[in-house]
Design a protein around this motif. Structure first.
Motif, mmCIF file in Angstrom:
data_model
loop_
_atom_site.group_PDB
_atom_site.id
_atom_site.type_symbol
_atom_site.label_atom_id
_atom_site.label_comp_id
_atom_site.label_asym_id
_atom_site.label_seq_id
_atom_site.Cartn_x
_atom_site.Cartn_y
_atom_site.Cartn_z
ATOM 1 N N THR A 33 40.227 -0.482 -39.451
ATOM 2 C CA THR A 33 39.496 0.769 -39.440
ATOM 3 C C THR A 33 40.261 1.784 -38.601
ATOM 4 O OG1 THR A 33 37.433 -0.454 -39.615
ATOM 5 C CG2 THR A 33 37.291 1.812 -38.842
ATOM 6 N N GLU A 34 40.309 3.030 -39.061
ATOM 7 C CA GLU A 34 41.105 4.038 -38.388
ATOM 8 C C GLU A 34 40.562 4.343 -37.007
ATOM 9 O OE1 GLU A 34 41.320 7.432 -40.852
ATOM 10 O OE2 GLU A 34 42.455 6.422 -42.443
ATOM 11 N N GLY A 35 41.473 4.803 -36.110
ATOM 12 C CA GLY A 35 41.066 5.223 -34.785
ATOM 13 C C GLY A 35 41.381 4.198 -33.723
ATOM 14 N N ASP A 36 41.173 4.604 -32.440
ATOM 15 C CA ASP A 36 41.391 3.697 -31.328
ATOM 16 C C ASP A 36 40.174 2.803 -31.140
ATOM 17 O OD1 ASP A 36 39.481 5.364 -30.240
ATOM 18 O OD2 ASP A 36 40.889 6.432 -28.946
ATOM 19 N N ASP A 37 40.211 1.993 -30.080
ATOM 20 C CA ASP A 37 39.113 1.042 -29.858
ATOM 21 C C ASP A 37 37.763 1.745 -29.728
ATOM 22 O OD1 ASP A 37 40.884 -1.006 -29.979
ATOM 23 O OD2 ASP A 37 40.912 -1.442 -27.829
ATOM 24 N N GLN A 38 37.747 2.896 -29.048
ATOM 25 C CA GLN A 38 36.483 3.610 -28.863
ATOM 26 C C GLN A 38 35.971 4.163 -30.189
ATOM 27 O OE1 GLN A 38 36.287 6.413 -25.580
ATOM 28 N NE2 GLN A 38 34.917 7.754 -26.736
ATOM 29 N N ALA A 39 36.862 4.711 -31.004
ATOM 30 C CA ALA A 39 36.445 5.266 -32.292
ATOM 31 C C ALA A 39 35.914 4.179 -33.206
ATOM 32 C CB ALA A 39 37.621 5.989 -32.946
ATOM 33 N N ARG A 40 36.550 3.018 -33.192
ATOM 34 C CA ARG A 40 36.089 1.915 -34.031
ATOM 35 C C ARG A 40 34.733 1.407 -33.564
ATOM 36 N NH1 ARG A 40 41.897 -1.189 -33.799
ATOM 37 N NH2 ARG A 40 43.056 0.253 -35.131
ATOM 38 N N MET A 41 34.570 1.343 -32.234
ATOM 39 C CA MET A 41 33.284 0.909 -31.686
ATOM 40 C C MET A 41 32.170 1.860 -32.109
ATOM 41 S SD MET A 41 31.125 1.945 -28.956
ATOM 42 C CE MET A 41 32.239 2.751 -27.798
ATOM 43 N N LEU A 42 32.419 3.157 -32.026
ATOM 44 C CA LEU A 42 31.403 4.144 -32.408
ATOM 45 C C LEU A 42 31.109 4.093 -33.899
ATOM 46 C CD1 LEU A 42 32.537 7.187 -30.229
ATOM 47 C CD2 LEU A 42 30.617 5.641 -29.807
ATOM 48 N N ALA A 43 32.155 3.904 -34.701
ATOM 49 C CA ALA A 43 31.963 3.824 -36.147
ATOM 50 C C ALA A 43 31.123 2.608 -36.533
ATOM 51 C CB ALA A 43 33.314 3.782 -36.854
ATOM 52 N N GLU A 44 31.237 1.544 -35.754
ATOM 53 C CA GLU A 44 30.474 0.322 -36.041
ATOM 54 C C GLU A 44 28.986 0.545 -35.827
ATOM 55 O OE1 GLU A 44 31.880 -4.120 -35.405
ATOM 56 O OE2 GLU A 44 31.327 -3.175 -33.511
ATOM 57 N N GLY A 45 28.643 1.405 -34.875
ATOM 58 C CA GLY A 45 27.243 1.783 -34.679
ATOM 59 C C GLY A 45 26.346 0.677 -34.180
ATOM 60 N N ALA A 46 26.865 -0.271 -33.439
ATOM 61 C CA ALA A 46 26.049 -1.385 -32.949
ATOM 62 C C ALA A 46 24.999 -0.892 -31.952
ATOM 63 C CB ALA A 46 26.934 -2.440 -32.296
ATOM 64 N N ARG A 47 23.843 -1.543 -31.961
ATOM 65 C CA ARG A 47 22.775 -1.249 -31.001
ATOM 66 C C ARG A 47 23.067 -2.003 -29.708
ATOM 67 N NH1 ARG A 47 17.878 -3.488 -34.167
ATOM 68 N NH2 ARG A 47 19.460 -5.124 -34.386
ATOM 69 N N ILE A 48 23.118 -1.273 -28.581
ATOM 70 C CA ILE A 48 23.543 -1.860 -27.311
ATOM 71 C C ILE A 48 22.376 -1.872 -26.323
ATOM 72 C CG2 ILE A 48 25.237 -1.778 -25.456
ATOM 73 C CD1 ILE A 48 26.456 -2.142 -28.241
ATOM 74 N N ALA A 49 22.152 -3.025 -25.709
ATOM 75 C CA ALA A 49 21.169 -3.158 -24.630
ATOM 76 C C ALA A 49 21.914 -3.472 -23.338
ATOM 77 C CB ALA A 49 20.165 -4.258 -24.942
ATOM 78 N N ILE A 50 21.500 -2.824 -22.231
ATOM 79 C CA ILE A 50 22.164 -3.025 -20.938
ATOM 80 C C ILE A 50 21.136 -3.473 -19.913
ATOM 81 C CG2 ILE A 50 23.500 -1.920 -19.113
ATOM 82 C CD1 ILE A 50 24.616 -0.014 -21.135
ATOM 83 N N TYR A 51 21.451 -4.558 -19.221
ATOM 84 C CA TYR A 51 20.552 -5.116 -18.216
ATOM 85 C C TYR A 51 21.282 -5.208 -16.882
ATOM 86 C CZ TYR A 51 18.199 -6.550 -22.512
ATOM 87 O OH TYR A 51 17.610 -6.555 -23.750
ATOM 88 N N ASN A 52 20.608 -4.819 -15.820
ATOM 89 C CA ASN A 52 21.207 -4.846 -14.480
ATOM 90 C C ASN A 52 20.974 -6.197 -13.820
ATOM 91 O OD1 ASN A 52 22.379 -4.242 -12.070
ATOM 92 N ND2 ASN A 52 20.845 -2.734 -11.424
ATOM 93 N N GLY A 53 22.016 -6.974 -13.716
ATOM 94 C CA GLY A 53 21.933 -8.269 -13.036
ATOM 95 C C GLY A 53 22.605 -8.241 -11.686
ATOM 96 N N SER A 54 22.934 -7.030 -11.222
ATOM 97 C CA SER A 54 23.587 -6.889 -9.916
ATOM 98 C C SER A 54 22.560 -6.485 -8.857
ATOM 99 C CB SER A 54 24.684 -5.822 -9.979
ATOM 100 O OG SER A 54 24.118 -4.521 -9.993
ATOM 101 N N SER A 55 23.006 -6.395 -7.613
ATOM 102 C CA SER A 55 22.118 -5.984 -6.517
ATOM 103 C C SER A 55 22.136 -4.478 -6.296
ATOM 104 C CB SER A 55 22.541 -6.695 -5.221
ATOM 105 O OG SER A 55 23.909 -6.408 -4.913
ATOM 106 N N LEU A 56 22.921 -3.742 -7.114
ATOM 107 C CA LEU A 56 23.029 -2.300 -6.968
ATOM 108 C C LEU A 56 21.989 -1.622 -7.848
ATOM 109 C CD1 LEU A 56 24.523 0.139 -5.782
ATOM 110 C CD2 LEU A 56 26.119 -0.001 -7.709
ATOM 111 N N ALA A 57 20.999 -1.015 -7.241
ATOM 112 C CA ALA A 57 19.913 -0.385 -7.984
ATOM 113 C C ALA A 57 20.430 0.776 -8.837
ATOM 114 C CB ALA A 57 18.833 0.105 -7.020
#
Length: 471
Positions: free
Chosen positions: A364-388
């Motif tokens: 797929t054309e583009g750099d890693d970021q462009a390919r990631m955006l084109a893929e359109g995956a749904r991303i969930a982020i969870y904080n498992g660190s001690s930094l609020a």
């Protein structure tokens, strides 16, 4: 000899006449290799309901090109061929060759599944080619629908009457799986293939081990057994040989037999005693077989590709299949046997098949970021660190990049090292986040879950709290 056989094709040199024969081979040999299936058709069900009852259509759908009605050759075909040059584009050409279920084909059902797919590629710059077989039970995301076996894409596209129908949806599904743009498709029925094989006098096949084949036709089934060794198989026998699934490797063995038959057809049509007869019969054969062809290739495109194909030697044709080492064996939510794709291994195989390409690769054309955006995956982020607030800060940064963040929360447990979990097969997203966040190999988890609310989950650890580049 060949010159004497060209009386019915005025203005054609032997080389130009050969392009018409190779056109038939492109359509019948490649297509035949893809539809050697024909097991009993049973509708795949999502959650107990037929796809037509439950599936939700996507708001938009991009077809890879309008379907072309294959019509009889024009009267001036000789002049047309004489004026053409080989395909001379600067990038490779890819085509998805598909075949439908035998019983649906025979019964002329409204919609059917594509039991087998083969991706063909030609590179005009390096004079190389390749073929990659895709198993029907591969569990993938079908654009606009739920996850399902890849062979249901053809059915869904036809039954819902999407733009381009089944072939177009199948093409889009394979493009998403492999990250390779697909320009054309072709689907050829059983009768066209059998007729073509019989016309060339059969194909020479080196059968590696005893195998039982089922001859289908005329409303009855006949079981035959082939012994090991080289032997010439007529059309119906060649079809049955490549359709057989009763060897130890099952569908994987069948894919190799399909490719074996394709190469045998190529070798057969280039034999000196076969070519002259085929040249004189090519216009008649094409007109007879046209009704069995469904494609978005125009006649001129097929002829130009055929001119290119004749210049590629056998040793420049790469062959492969998505096999046991590229998948995980699993069960669908409905208890069906499925194959979970391993994206890294499948993309490595893809690159091997396309390895002899010119500088422009198949990705797929583009750099890693462009390919990631084109893929359109749904991303969930969870904080498992001690930094609020670390998860929200990370999510805000990614939202500004255009990333589809669907959930931000605290993790249920602490994490020393950031961990990423891929639930659906999102290779470009996986690669981007692993590189950007410095996620270690041992913290990358492939955990297939078609019911997950996010395609990729990222659990932030203490390492990210200390070393992140966030502003």
């Amino acid at each position: 000899m060949i010159q004497r056989m060209l009386k019915s094709l005025p203005h054609l040199t032997p080389k130009r006449a050969l392009s018409l024969v190779l056109m038939l081979a492109v359509l019948c040999a490649a297509g035949g290799g893809a539809f050697f299936t024909g097991r009993a058709f049973t509708m795949y069900r999502f959650g107990g309901k037929a796809p037509s009852e439950q599936a939700t259509l996507a708001p938009e759908f991009v077809t890879p090109g309008a379907e072309t009605q294959v019509t009889p050759l024009p009267a001036n075909i000789a002049e047309i061929i004489a004026s053409l040059t080989p395909w001379d584009g600067s990038t490779r050409v890819t085509a998805l060759i598909m075949g439908i279920d035998y019983r649906d084909w025979a019964a002329q059902e409204e919609a059917a599944r594509s039991d087998t797919m083969i991706l063909l590629t030609l590179d005009p710059l390096t004079k190389t080619a390749g073929m990659l077989s895709i198993p029907r039970d591969l569990w993938v995301a079908i654009p606009g629908f739920q996850h399902g076996k890849i062979n249901t894409a053809y059915y869904l596209g036809d039954i819902h009457k999407l733009p381009g129908g089944g072939p177009a949806l199948a093409v889009k599904t394979v493009e998403n799986l492999l990250g390779v743009p697909i320009h054309f498709y072709a689907q050829i029925d059983f009768g066209a293939f059998v007729r073509f094989i019989d016309e060339i006098g059969g194909v020479l096949i080196d059968v590696p081990e005893p195998i039982r084949i089922d001859l289908l036709g005329g409303g009855f089934k006949t079981i035959k057994k082939l012994q090991p060794g080289k032997q010439v198989l007529p059309g119906e026998w060649a079809l049955a040989y490549a359709r057989a699934r009763n060897t130890e490797g099952g569908d994987f063995d069948r894919a190799m037999r399909q490719q074996q038959v394709i190469m045998a057809i190529r070798q057969r049509i280039l034999e000196p005693e076969v070519l002259p007869t085929l040249i004189t019969k090519a216009p008649t054969l094409y007109n007879e077989l046209a009704a069995g062809i469904r494609t978005n290739l125009t006649l001129e495109q097929v002829l130009r590709l055929a001119l290119l194909a004749q210049s590629i030697p056998d040793e420049n044709i790469q062959r492969g299949l998505i096999g046991k080492d590229s998948v995980l064996f699993a069960k669908s939510p409905d208890g069906l046997d499925i194959l979970i794709p391993l994206p890294d291994k499948i993309h490595l195989l893809r690159d091997q098949i396309f390895a002899t390409s010119s500088g422009l690769g198949p990705l797929t054309e583009g750099d890693d970021q462009a390919r990631m955006l084109a893929e359109g995956a749904r991303i969930a982020i969870y904080n498992g660190s001690s930094l609020a607030g670390l998860a929200e800060r990370t999510a805000d940064y990614l939202r500004n990049l255009g990333v589809n963040i669907v959930q931000v929360a605290n993790a249920a447990q602490p994490y020393a090292a950031t961990t990423i979990v891929d639930h659906r097969g999102s290779p470009f997203s996986l690669k981007f986040f692993v590189n950007w966040m410095g996620i270690k190999a041992g913290r990358i988890v492939i955990q297939f879950d078609p019911n997950a609310t996010a395609d990729v989950e990222i659990f932030l650890g203490e390492d990210w709290a200390v070393s992140n580049p966030l502003p």
